[in-house]
Design an enzyme around this catalytic site. Structure first.
Site, PDB file in Angstrom:
ATOM      1  N   CYS A 149      -1.098  10.821  -5.429  1.00 47.29           N
ATOM      2  CA  CYS A 149      -0.682   9.520  -5.974  1.00 47.29           C
ATOM      3  C   CYS A 149      -1.060   9.384  -7.441  1.00 47.29           C
ATOM      4  O   CYS A 149      -0.571   8.493  -8.136  1.00 47.29           O
ATOM      5  CB  CYS A 149      -1.302   8.382  -5.163  1.00 47.29           C
ATOM      6  SG  CYS A 149      -3.101   8.494  -5.028  1.00 47.29           S
ATOM      7  N   GLY A 169       0.689   5.317   1.032  1.00 51.41           N
ATOM      8  CA  GLY A 169       1.942   6.007   1.319  1.00 51.41           C
ATOM      9  C   GLY A 169       3.037   5.616   0.349  1.00 51.41           C
ATOM     10  O   GLY A 169       2.768   5.180  -0.777  1.00 51.41           O
ATOM     11  N   GLY A 207       5.470   1.143   2.441  1.00 52.50           N
ATOM     12  CA  GLY A 207       4.520   0.073   2.185  1.00 52.50           C
ATOM     13  C   GLY A 207       5.176  -1.286   2.115  1.00 52.50           C
ATOM     14  O   GLY A 207       4.640  -2.281   2.626  1.00 52.50           O
ATOM     15  N   GLU A 216      -1.516   1.002  -1.062  1.00 54.72           N
ATOM     16  CA  GLU A 216      -1.433   1.855  -2.243  1.00 54.72           C
ATOM     17  C   GLU A 216      -0.101   2.571  -2.154  1.00 54.72           C
ATOM     18  O   GLU A 216       0.140   3.356  -1.241  1.00 54.72           O
ATOM     19  CB  GLU A 216      -2.586   2.851  -2.275  1.00 54.72           C
ATOM     20  CG  GLU A 216      -2.578   3.734  -3.500  1.00 54.72           C
ATOM     21  CD  GLU A 216      -3.465   4.945  -3.342  1.00 54.72           C
ATOM     22  OE1 GLU A 216      -3.005   6.059  -3.666  1.00 54.72           O
ATOM     23  OE2 GLU A 216      -4.611   4.793  -2.869  1.00 54.72           O
TER      24      GLU A 216
END
Length: 484
Positions: A277, A216, A221, A240
């Site tokens: 991402c 996210g 995070g 991540e």
């Protein structure tokens, strides 16, 4: 209650889902802890592998239904979502193969000799794992995604915190996983799902949770990583987070195939409305008018799509405005806006390397969505120190003309820098697309991940949920099966 929304209209879709209470979270974790010894037993590798394959078969059997449900909550399209279910089941079967061989246990034996004792080391499951689902992959990085598959393969019970953007999809997927595991003989408590922010925080703070995985935003995070670090007994947090995935186009490639580079770049930038991402957020190109013109043309021919949620769309609009208002940044081109109230417009901006380097911290931020920054450099010698100063990313790319000795020599220099900036380096390709294979490394230096040595994709992802234990002079009947 948690309500899903149709990104194409912004209207509610599906029945609201109840948030999980504190008492329910505690009961779920207690059940996971009870399941841990039987699920993680070294004598049950074949049964564990078969259970993972049973989950994969059950998901495949309902792939069409799952894709339809997910499309109403994500607007990602039936073809993409059906393919994502297949990617999810591929991961499960891959890890079943890893479990069946037992190689992940990494058993090592040093036999007694002289003053040296008999020592035997093997990897053991860490215990119940919390997994935080991602918004942009409702299957492959969500309830039954890579974190869940790898943790279950390691012998760890899993409790997933569902993402608020697709609550019904999460519930239906969890139902499939739970039933398949039960039918395959997995102990009760091996897998469970919780809903709600408070439930996620309760889960992460629970003393019986041994590790956590997350995909996210950097802000989200960081907050969760802080909770893990500040617990009375800290636990590892495999997050991540943000990634801008720098790409470098070298002079030979820019001059010989500008149209190919431009169309490839824009296709990668706008894939999935840029909600990856691995999106190529930064592109470094020579001071070449031809390539810039080709990129502008490709962007102008592109179109956006609806973003996953109103919050994600608002953050994208803010990020685009920040870039647009920055001194030295100029608009290169824009595509057609996507449909609906959360429809994003592809935007690409340009600026010179000197101006980029002057405010690196701001200009190199992730802009989640179909927005890119094209930076022109006067020479690779000028580019290298700026490239080296970038924060960590999941992927770095370099485009060179294979037949050009000059380009290949420059590529060697760029790769040497990217090795310290990114976890995966792509030659003459684009960062979107992460193959689910043993050699994959989907990780990278901070802030791409919180643990650069680990991956969330590929067979090595199982290592996150294992701890090595050495046994000294134990009789065979007390040793784990893999060490006898």
């Amino acid at each position: 209650m948690i309500q899903g929304f149709d990104p194409r209209t912004g209207e509610p879709v599906g029945e609201p889902v109840a948030e999980t209470t504190d008492a329910e979270v505690d009961a779920i974790v207690a059940s996971a802890l009870t399941a841990a010894p039987a699920w993680g037993a070294g004598t049950e590798l074949a049964r564990r592998a078969a259970a993972l394959e049973a989950v994969a078969d059950a998901l495949d059997d309902r792939a069409g239904e799952l894709a339809v449900i997910a499309d109403t909550e994500t607007a990602l399209g039936g073809e993409r979502l059906t393919g994502e279910v297949a990617r999810t089941t591929t991961q499960l079967r891959m890890f079943a193969g890893v479990v069946r061989t037992g190689s992940y246990e990494d058993a090592v034996v040093t036999r007694a000799e002289g003053v040296i004792p008999d020592l035997r080391r093997i990897n053991r499951p860490v215990g119940p794992v919390a997994v935080f689902a991602a918004s942009n992959f409702p299957f492959a990085f969500s309830v039954a995604g890579g974190d869940t598959a790898s943790a279950l393969a390691a012998g760890c019970p899993v409790v997933v915190k569902a993402h608020e953007a697709h609550p019904v999809t999460s519930d239906v997927t969890a139902e499939v996983v739970t039933q398949a595991l039960a039918s395959a003989g997995a102990p009760a408590g091996t897998f469970a799902l919780v809903h709600g922010v408070q439930a996620g925080l309760r889960l992460l703070r629970h003393p019986d949770i041994a590790a956590a995985g997350f995909t996210g935003s950097t802000a989200g995070g960081l907050a969760l990583a802080r909770i893990c670090a500040e617990r009375p007994i800290p636990i590892p947090f495999y997050g991540e987070l943000g990634s801008v995935n720098p790409g470098v186009v070298l002079p030979g490639a820019a001059f010989s195939r500008p149209a190919e580079v431009a169309t490839g770049y824009v296709a990668s930038l706008t894939l999935g409305t840029g909600q990856f991402c691995t999106n190529p957020g930064l592109l470094f190109v020579p001071e070449d008018v031809g390539l810039l013109s080709a990129i502008a043309e490709a962007v102008g021919a592109s179109a956006g799509g609806p973003m996953l949620s109103g919050r994600i769309f608002a953050a994208y609009e803010d990020a685009v405005a920040e870039a647009e208002d920055h001194l030295g940044v100029t608009a290169l081109a824009a595509g057609q806006p996507g449909p609906g109230p959360w429809g994003a417009t592809p935007r690409v901006f340009q600026l010179a390397l000197k101006e980029f380097a002057a405010d690196l911290a701001v200009l190199s931020r992730e802009r989640f969505g179909p927005a890119g920054l094209v930076i022109t450099y006067p020479s690779v010698a000028d580019l290298l120190p700026v490239l080296a100063a970038l924060a960590g990313s999941l992927v770095g790319t370099v485009h060179a003309e294979p037949g050009s000795p000059e380009d290949l020599d420059l590529a060697r220099q760029v790769v040497a820098v990217l090795e310290h900036v990114a976890g995966r380096i792509v030659f003459n390709g684009w960062p979107t697309g992460v193959a689910v294979v043993p050699a994959q490394h989907h990780g990278g230096p901070w802030p791409a991940t919180t643990m650069p040595a680990y991956t969330s994709v590929g067979t090595a992802a199982i290592r996150r949920w294992l701890v090595p234990v050495a046994y000294q002079n134990l009789p065979a009947e007390l040793l784990p099966p893999g060490l006898r």
